[in-house]
Scaffold this motif. Structure first.
Motif, mmCIF file in Angstrom:
data_model
loop_
_atom_site.group_PDB
_atom_site.id
_atom_site.type_symbol
_atom_site.label_atom_id
_atom_site.label_comp_id
_atom_site.label_asym_id
_atom_site.label_seq_id
_atom_site.Cartn_x
_atom_site.Cartn_y
_atom_site.Cartn_z
ATOM 1 N N ALA A 249 12.707 -45.290 -49.910
ATOM 2 C CA ALA A 249 11.418 -45.100 -49.250
ATOM 3 C C ALA A 249 10.508 -46.308 -49.496
ATOM 4 O O ALA A 249 10.901 -47.292 -50.131
ATOM 5 N N ILE A 265 18.973 -41.285 -52.673
ATOM 6 C CA ILE A 265 17.640 -41.328 -52.072
ATOM 7 C C ILE A 265 16.620 -41.632 -53.166
ATOM 8 O O ILE A 265 16.700 -41.081 -54.269
ATOM 9 N N ARG A 267 12.395 -41.797 -53.765
ATOM 10 C CA ARG A 267 11.099 -41.451 -53.173
ATOM 11 C C ARG A 267 10.149 -42.649 -53.214
ATOM 12 O O ARG A 267 10.373 -43.609 -53.960
ATOM 13 N N PRO A 268 9.058 -42.594 -52.422
ATOM 14 C CA PRO A 268 8.136 -43.730 -52.351
ATOM 15 C C PRO A 268 7.525 -44.096 -53.704
ATOM 16 O O PRO A 268 7.324 -43.239 -54.573
ATOM 17 N N THR A 270 8.454 -45.577 -56.326
ATOM 18 C CA THR A 270 9.192 -45.359 -57.570
ATOM 19 C C THR A 270 9.659 -46.695 -58.137
ATOM 20 O O THR A 270 10.078 -47.583 -57.393
ATOM 21 N N VAL A 283 18.838 -37.849 -56.001
ATOM 22 C CA VAL A 283 17.495 -38.015 -55.444
ATOM 23 C C VAL A 283 16.564 -38.405 -56.588
ATOM 24 O O VAL A 283 16.286 -37.600 -57.482
ATOM 25 N N VAL A 285 13.095 -39.107 -58.082
ATOM 26 C CA VAL A 285 11.712 -38.737 -57.777
ATOM 27 C C VAL A 285 10.740 -39.212 -58.847
ATOM 28 O O VAL A 285 9.530 -39.062 -58.692
ATOM 29 N N LYS A 286 11.248 -39.790 -59.944
ATOM 30 C CA LYS A 286 10.388 -40.284 -61.018
ATOM 31 C C LYS A 286 10.806 -41.696 -61.393
ATOM 32 O O LYS A 286 11.936 -42.111 -61.160
ATOM 33 N N PRO A 299 16.722 -33.001 -58.729
ATOM 34 C CA PRO A 299 16.310 -34.405 -58.860
ATOM 35 C C PRO A 299 17.165 -35.132 -59.887
ATOM 36 O O PRO A 299 17.789 -34.503 -60.748
#
Length: 319
Positions: A249, A265, A267-268, A270, A283, A285-286, A299
């Motif tokens: 992202a 994937i 996330r934005p 990161t 994925v 996410v952090k 996640p």
């Protein structure tokens, strides 16, 4: 109907000569049972092959009447020649690079390509059939296969390869609702894109330009495999490897020498530290602040330190 050309074949003497040319030390064991050998895969073993066996590869299928690069001296089959070398996989790849790779450097612009008036294309670059280049810079040794689009504000550095149907400098979408007019207000995307020296982009890769004054950057010597997408303003470090269909992202920062498995994937916004290995389908996410970790799941969570014994991850000779 044109049948595929048969694979190139080489004598044992030619393989040994090439090893000497590359400065690779080796010791031969056994006698060649035939005169011609071709590079072949352990996934489809046939007699008359050139193979490598590395530690940790598991139980290989039976190999016969072939040349085998390996660290041990065991003949490992009927009528094989063992070329005992260090780092057999590396040597195998280097041999293929030297003996079977198409080293012809294409140059020039194909007559079907569409080139913008303000493009700066080095004469030593190659622009393939049906490419579309807006106002951009393409440097010496770059190789753009057919149907590649390079949009305005993009720089393609030396010796970059971009395969068919990929887009560099695509327009991202950033918007916000206007509560008064109930209208979606879309921010114009006016930033830049840079693909640094020696990077490879596979087919159907999309790299989105920066939003305002950012430059979406892919570092030197990266491999971005087919179908991957990289969002606006992201900074990809040097020597990173994306397997197929990775999705990054916007405004992600990736350290050097990271490996992202198929379908991963991020996330934005990161941050991912150098030498991180992201498992297939994970994925993120952090932020991942500590370098050299393996993360997996949805996640993504830390599993352990990333080491050279991870299946499918290119091996480092430094660890």
């Amino acid at each position: 109907m044109h049948l595929p050309a048969p694979p190139k074949t080489f004598s044992l003497a030619q393989v040994q000569h090439q090893l000497r040319q590359m400065g690779v030390a080796f010791v031969s064991h056994g006698t060649a049972a035939q005169s011609a050998f071709a590079f072949k895969s352990l996934r489809q073993v046939e007699p008359g092959g050139i193979y490598f066996l590395s530690p940790g590869i598991g139980d290989p299928p039976p190999i016969t009447r072939s040349i085998v690069l390996r660290e041990e001296t065991d003949l490992c089959g009927e009528a094989n020649v063992i070329l005992q070398v260090e780092h057999p996989q590396l040597v195998f790849y280097r041999l293929m690079e030297a003996m079977v790779a198409d080293r012809k450097k294409l140059q020039g612009i194909h007559p079907t390509a569409v080139i913008g008036e303000d493009c700066d294309v080095d004469p030593a670059a190659y622009i393939g059939p049906f490419c579309v280049l807006e106002d951009c810079v393409v440097k010496a040794g770059a190789n753009l296969h057919s149907h590649v689009t390079v949009m305005r504000g993009s720089t393609i550095e030396e010796d970059v390869t971009i395969e068919s149907h990929s887009t560099v400098g695509a327009t991202g979408v950033a918007w916000i609702w206007d509560p008064v007019t109930r209208r979606r207000v879309i921010q114009p995307q006016i930033g830049y894109t840079r693909i640094r020296q020696g990077t490879f982009l596979g087919t159907d890769v999309t790299v989105v330009r920066g939003s305002v004054n950012e430059t979406t950057t892919i570092g030197q010597g990266c491999v971005i495999a087919h179908g991957s997408k990289i969002g606006h303003g992201s900074l990809i470090g040097d020597e990173c490897h994306f397997a197929n269909n990775v999705s990054i992202a916007g405004n992600v920062t990736l350290g050097n020498q990271c490996f992202l498995g198929s379908g991963a994937i991020v996330r934005p916004q990161t941050r991912i530290a150098e030498r991180t290995v992201v498992g297939a389908g994970a994925v993120v996410v952090k932020h991942i602040e500590e370098p050299g970790l393996l993360v997996m799941g949805m996640p993504a969570k830390t599993v352990k330190s990333a080491t050279d014994d991870l299946s499918g991850v290119p091996k480092s000779l430094e660890n």
